[in-house]
Design an enzyme around this catalytic site. Sequence first.
Site, mmCIF file in Angstrom:
data_model
loop_
_atom_site.group_PDB
_atom_site.id
_atom_site.type_symbol
_atom_site.label_atom_id
_atom_site.label_comp_id
_atom_site.label_asym_id
_atom_site.label_seq_id
_atom_site.Cartn_x
_atom_site.Cartn_y
_atom_site.Cartn_z
ATOM 1 N N HIS A 77 -31.081 -9.811 -17.512
ATOM 2 C CA HIS A 77 -32.122 -10.826 -16.886
ATOM 3 C C HIS A 77 -31.417 -12.113 -16.403
ATOM 4 O O HIS A 77 -30.994 -12.423 -16.987
ATOM 5 C CB HIS A 77 -33.384 -10.588 -17.818
ATOM 6 C CG HIS A 77 -34.835 -11.049 -17.293
ATOM 7 N ND1 HIS A 77 -34.945 -12.706 -16.872
ATOM 8 C CD2 HIS A 77 -35.801 -10.594 -17.032
ATOM 9 C CE1 HIS A 77 -36.185 -12.645 -16.410
ATOM 10 N NE2 HIS A 77 -36.684 -11.502 -16.402
ATOM 11 N N ASP A 108 -30.811 -11.782 -26.411
ATOM 12 C CA ASP A 108 -32.185 -11.954 -25.599
ATOM 13 C C ASP A 108 -32.929 -10.927 -26.082
ATOM 14 O O ASP A 108 -32.787 -9.660 -25.512
ATOM 15 C CB ASP A 108 -31.791 -12.081 -24.147
ATOM 16 C CG ASP A 108 -33.001 -11.647 -23.250
ATOM 17 O OD1 ASP A 108 -34.013 -11.506 -23.714
ATOM 18 O OD2 ASP A 108 -32.891 -11.709 -21.936
ATOM 19 N N GLN A 148 -37.167 -7.983 -24.806
ATOM 20 C CA GLN A 148 -37.665 -6.587 -24.754
ATOM 21 C C GLN A 148 -37.321 -5.815 -26.279
ATOM 22 O O GLN A 148 -37.435 -4.665 -26.348
ATOM 23 C CB GLN A 148 -37.063 -5.773 -23.556
ATOM 24 C CG GLN A 148 -37.210 -6.291 -22.209
ATOM 25 C CD GLN A 148 -38.831 -6.320 -21.749
ATOM 26 O OE1 GLN A 148 -39.622 -5.534 -22.401
ATOM 27 N NE2 GLN A 148 -39.017 -7.119 -20.848
ATOM 28 N N LYS A 197 -45.398 -10.692 -24.084
ATOM 29 C CA LYS A 197 -44.777 -9.352 -24.236
ATOM 30 C C LYS A 197 -45.100 -8.631 -25.257
ATOM 31 O O LYS A 197 -44.886 -7.250 -25.485
ATOM 32 C CB LYS A 197 -43.230 -9.230 -23.915
ATOM 33 C CG LYS A 197 -42.955 -9.889 -22.650
ATOM 34 C CD LYS A 197 -41.382 -9.574 -22.048
ATOM 35 C CE LYS A 197 -40.860 -10.572 -20.771
ATOM 36 N NZ LYS A 197 -41.111 -10.080 -19.644
ATOM 37 N N CYS A 247 -35.964 -9.090 -11.678
ATOM 38 C CA CYS A 247 -35.096 -10.326 -12.118
ATOM 39 C C CYS A 247 -33.735 -9.994 -12.621
ATOM 40 O O CYS A 247 -33.268 -10.421 -13.722
ATOM 41 C CB CYS A 247 -35.926 -11.015 -13.290
ATOM 42 S SG CYS A 247 -37.361 -11.933 -12.807
HETATM 43 C C1 LIG Z 1 -34.686 -8.827 -20.997
HETATM 44 C C2 LIG Z 1 -35.624 -10.141 -20.508
HETATM 45 N N1 LIG Z 1 -35.011 -11.321 -20.678
HETATM 46 C C3 LIG Z 1 -35.726 -12.355 -20.578
HETATM 47 C C4 LIG Z 1 -36.978 -12.279 -20.245
HETATM 48 C C5 LIG Z 1 -37.651 -13.527 -19.836
HETATM 49 O O1 LIG Z 1 -39.102 -13.697 -20.460
HETATM 50 P P1 LIG Z 1 -39.887 -14.908 -20.130
HETATM 51 O O2 LIG Z 1 -40.389 -14.927 -18.709
HETATM 52 O O3 LIG Z 1 -41.000 -14.524 -21.302
HETATM 53 O O4 LIG Z 1 -38.904 -16.094 -20.374
HETATM 54 C C6 LIG Z 1 -37.602 -11.138 -19.711
HETATM 55 C C7 LIG Z 1 -38.865 -10.785 -19.249
HETATM 56 O O5 LIG Z 1 -39.070 -10.922 -17.986
HETATM 57 C C8 LIG Z 1 -36.794 -9.989 -19.935
HETATM 58 O O6 LIG Z 1 -37.351 -8.637 -19.892
#
Ligand SMILES: Cc1ncc(COP(=O)(O)O)c(C=O)c1O
Lengths: 130, 130, 414, 414
Positions: C127, C203, C206, C229, C371
């Site tokens: 991401h 990270d 998910q 989430k 993203c």
């Molecule tokens: C794998 C992953 N990393 C990072 C993020 C970023 O999360 P957040 O927008 O809550 O910071 C997301 C969410 O969209 C994600 O799915």
Amino acid sequence: MEDFYRDYILDHYRNPRNFGHLENATVSAEELNPLCGDVIRMDLQVDDAGIVREVRFSGKGCAISQASASMLTESVIGMPLEAVAKLSKDVVLENVGIGISPTRMKCAMLGLRVLKTAAIGSLAAWPDEE
Amino acid sequence: MEDFYRDYILDHYRNPRNFGHLENATVSAEELNPLCGDVIRMDLQVDDAGIVREVRFSGKGCAISQASASMLTESVIGMPLEAVAKLSKDVVLENVGIGISPTRMKCAMLGLRVLKTAAIGSLAAWPDEE
Amino acid sequence: MIHVRERTAQEIRADFPIFARPTGRGKPLVYLDSAATSQKPQSVIDALDTYYREYNANIHRGVYEIAARATEAFEAARARVARFINCAPGELIWTRNTTEAINLVAYAWGNANVRAGDVILLTELEHHSNLVPWQLLAQRTGAVLRFIPIDERGVLVLDGLDRLLDGCTILSIAHVGNTLGTIQPLDRIIPRARAAGALVVVDGAQGTPHLPVDVAALDCDFYAFSGHKMLAPTGVGALYGKRSLLESMPPFLSGGDMIRTVGYERTTFNEPPWKFEAGTSNIADAIAFGVAVDYLADVGLGWIREHEKRITRYALERLTALAPRGLVVYGPRDPEHIGGVLSFNLGDVHAHDVASILDTEGVCVRAGHHCTMPLMEKMGWHATARASFYLYNTEEDVDTLVSALEKAARIFKL
Amino acid sequence: MIHVRERTAQEIRADFPIFARPTGRGKPLVYLDSAATSQKPQSVIDALDTYYREYNANIHRGVYEIAARATEAFEAARARVARFINCAPGELIWTRNTTEAINLVAYAWGNANVRAGDVILLTELEHHSNLVPWQLLAQRTGAVLRFIPIDERGVLVLDGLDRLLDGCTILSIAHVGNTLGTIQPLDRIIPRARAAGALVVVDGAQGTPHLPVDVAALDCDFYAFSGHKMLAPTGVGALYGKRSLLESMPPFLSGGDMIRTVGYERTTFNEPPWKFEAGTSNIADAIAFGVAVDYLADVGLGWIREHEKRITRYALERLTALAPRGLVVYGPRDPEHIGGVLSFNLGDVHAHDVASILDTEGVCVRAGHHCTMPLMEKMGWHATARASFYLYNTEEDVDTLVSALEKAARIFKL
Ligand SMILES: Cc1ncc(COP(=O)(O)O)c(C=O)c1O
Ligand SMILES: Cc1ncc(COP(=O)(O)O)c(C=O)c1O
């Protein structure tokens, strides 16, 4: 909490026992109450048998921290330093004789934490979090 | 929104008018739809009197952005470049002839934004935000 | 934890008030975008309400009753969330979201430890939030980025891993990918990264919503995740960090609450985790995060995982019926390796158009690059539609998805 | 804005559900700690509830109905908060709080523009949040800090200002001090700072809740403030920045949502304000922030200011009765120059003990250093108690404060 401010507490606050410094301290420590920035220092003089002979505390703070520290100095004179290192929060709670609100627990425990830090030789945990 | 996907829209999507590039473009611009990353490019050929003689658009994207851009190319041929620079979102809304949901507004307006950017010579605002 | 009786998705659904409301077109809400953000159970919403109606107060320094109650609830929530991922409360820093948590590591640990020529290893499916902070760290320090490659199904290719890890300072990797739902084999990767001496950042955006997570067993150094989430409100996330790292690392954001003593010229800092929490915290949402993990633990992460596998398997089956009309599902096919996410396209119809038509049937899916632009480019996908499943989704949701896709195919004459 | 009829504090109070609940000891809640955080009106609490029950969804990239509604409400809230301080929506960045907003400037603008030997000018009464970020910036860059001095009442001494401003890169100053409530004469300071070529940052944490703020008229470059001190939920704040600065400045936090295009090696960024908002925003709380400023605008900032002056004047009068028992009030004495804050001590009783005894009477005041340790040290105060007033406080609250102080004096035999 209002019950906390009893005469014997206020007496220890206004006339703290064993207040001051020890020139010939064997161990000493000083720590801060993160809640208010109050600092307490403890100087201990320990004899060859490891028994606490004299204690002095210093610092400025609220009635709870000052009275707790003052009473504590009376409790530990004559105690082996090893036992001081192992004191739990109960010694404070018994000394002050009344419930302390959670927000003021750090004030009440500051003197004990400093004392234990001096006895252990490294920063002791907060007695109420052990 | 489902009404948006009418036959004439789908026709412009599947058979875009004025699609491709202009070798001899007078002005060009390319911009991105932040929603999806789709890019549209517009090449314009302008004559000495400042009239748009030819337009080509290129890029890949959704039916809304592609059909809107395709129809738009038909609207601006023969128009003074100055007038292109001043076009409002209404030209798109009239072309597509039906309400566009707010989330898809950027898709619909992308072609117009690129066209205006080419005409103005610097990045145009989003027509729906003016 | 012992569950007297397993709940059904229908019962769970009843705990989420949003499902009681039809959409503007009068359709039932079929929410298939939990990978973007999850819906919230009544108990989480109530936690906010109770906080603001009963004991809203600033924490840590307040002496009075409601400040004491707020402080206690706030720190109790930290302890609950910490227990949920098996770390100590002192190792759990509140952040706004996963993104801020990763930035915290990249700035605080990265600026202090990364030197020119150092290697930061990522994967090709990260991401943006687990890519751009490292790009910027590399720009600041002169470090270089490397990527663990993926195959045509989006699965990591680990053959060259030891070579990639050679000289590596940081490995940062998603626990579960958000575009394809791929569950990464962290148990095969982290030990090798540790052996190579790399700092290991996960990270978990998910991960925590879908899998039982045990940071001690994973043996990572940092683990970042988002409350929103996993049933908690928007605006709160967390970073797990090994205690020794948190102690040695310089702070990141500075100001109120994270200090020990302040002079005009010099400042000393509080202990972790507070050392990393500057200014007034998101008190209410942190408290509600504690309620959210309790809800998840109560349903059981094992049940949630099984449920998601059931739904994913059912969806994969049902979607094959649309293959003749051009429906293609990307990523691994085995629900064992997927964290409740399916990315797909319908013929030559743009994913945005698919999503708009699904919307008219009350079906919420995401469309675009999710993203993960570099992944999309690498795979040659312009955009995909993505359906993601969570504990409140049912097989009927999948049925509605399929019939809405049939409608889209009809409109576009596929 | 025209107010058909001015409301009374009693009517306003009825909008805040927390006041309907007695404390644990059965006393009415006398909340005099709004400078730490304010209470929330029902409309703000309802905004959260409605969001989570009706249209919770991730924003900006969602195509479906509830995502559209969430995006629209989120950006409409930005426009409302921007209008509240008279800037364009594109100049307003959401942050967690004032502290994060100041850190954003110190990292993003500071790292890019501050060089060794540069001067950062602050005042001697700043909150830690407007001091420590600049100390750390100075450490990173080799810049030096200077301080506008204060007199014995805590009032800025401006005699040497031009000398202090000489060679100055940044001036960062509180709009209203939080320990003494001093309203700073920004109209006399900012023009001179601009003339000296300094970037002007205003810490508005105590400004926006209490004064009508017009960033265009102030002519500052950045203005930082917190929602939770002005009726909004915890977890959301904002940074105003001049458009041209936001355009030229590099980003701070990076990841999802703040990008334009991302490749494995290279990234381009979105326009302001989104360029500075990485990851999923605190959507619900930002929406509720919009409702909070509407509530404030509806009551009227003029009314609020007059009301606070009335209460402050009344409190100053009533407290004089306690002077013979050792009560001392610090700071300026003229309510015109005070933003609804009074700091005091009662004889030799420690402020914490005062606050604990007041708590037994339902009175909430803050005690300690108020995150202004250097100010406390300079003034020679070990700790102070602080009462702060807001739109929902009444003269009866002051009466209860005074009688609770009398009780404290009795217990401590003053
Ligand atoms: C794998 C992953 N990393 C990072 C993020 C970023 O999360 P957040 O927008 O809550 O910071 C997301 C969410 O969209 C994600 O799915
Ligand atoms: C003057 C001043 N600046 C900064 C802050 C920090 O605000 P926050 O904790 O919301 O970041 C405060 C609040 O305590 C304040 O009063």
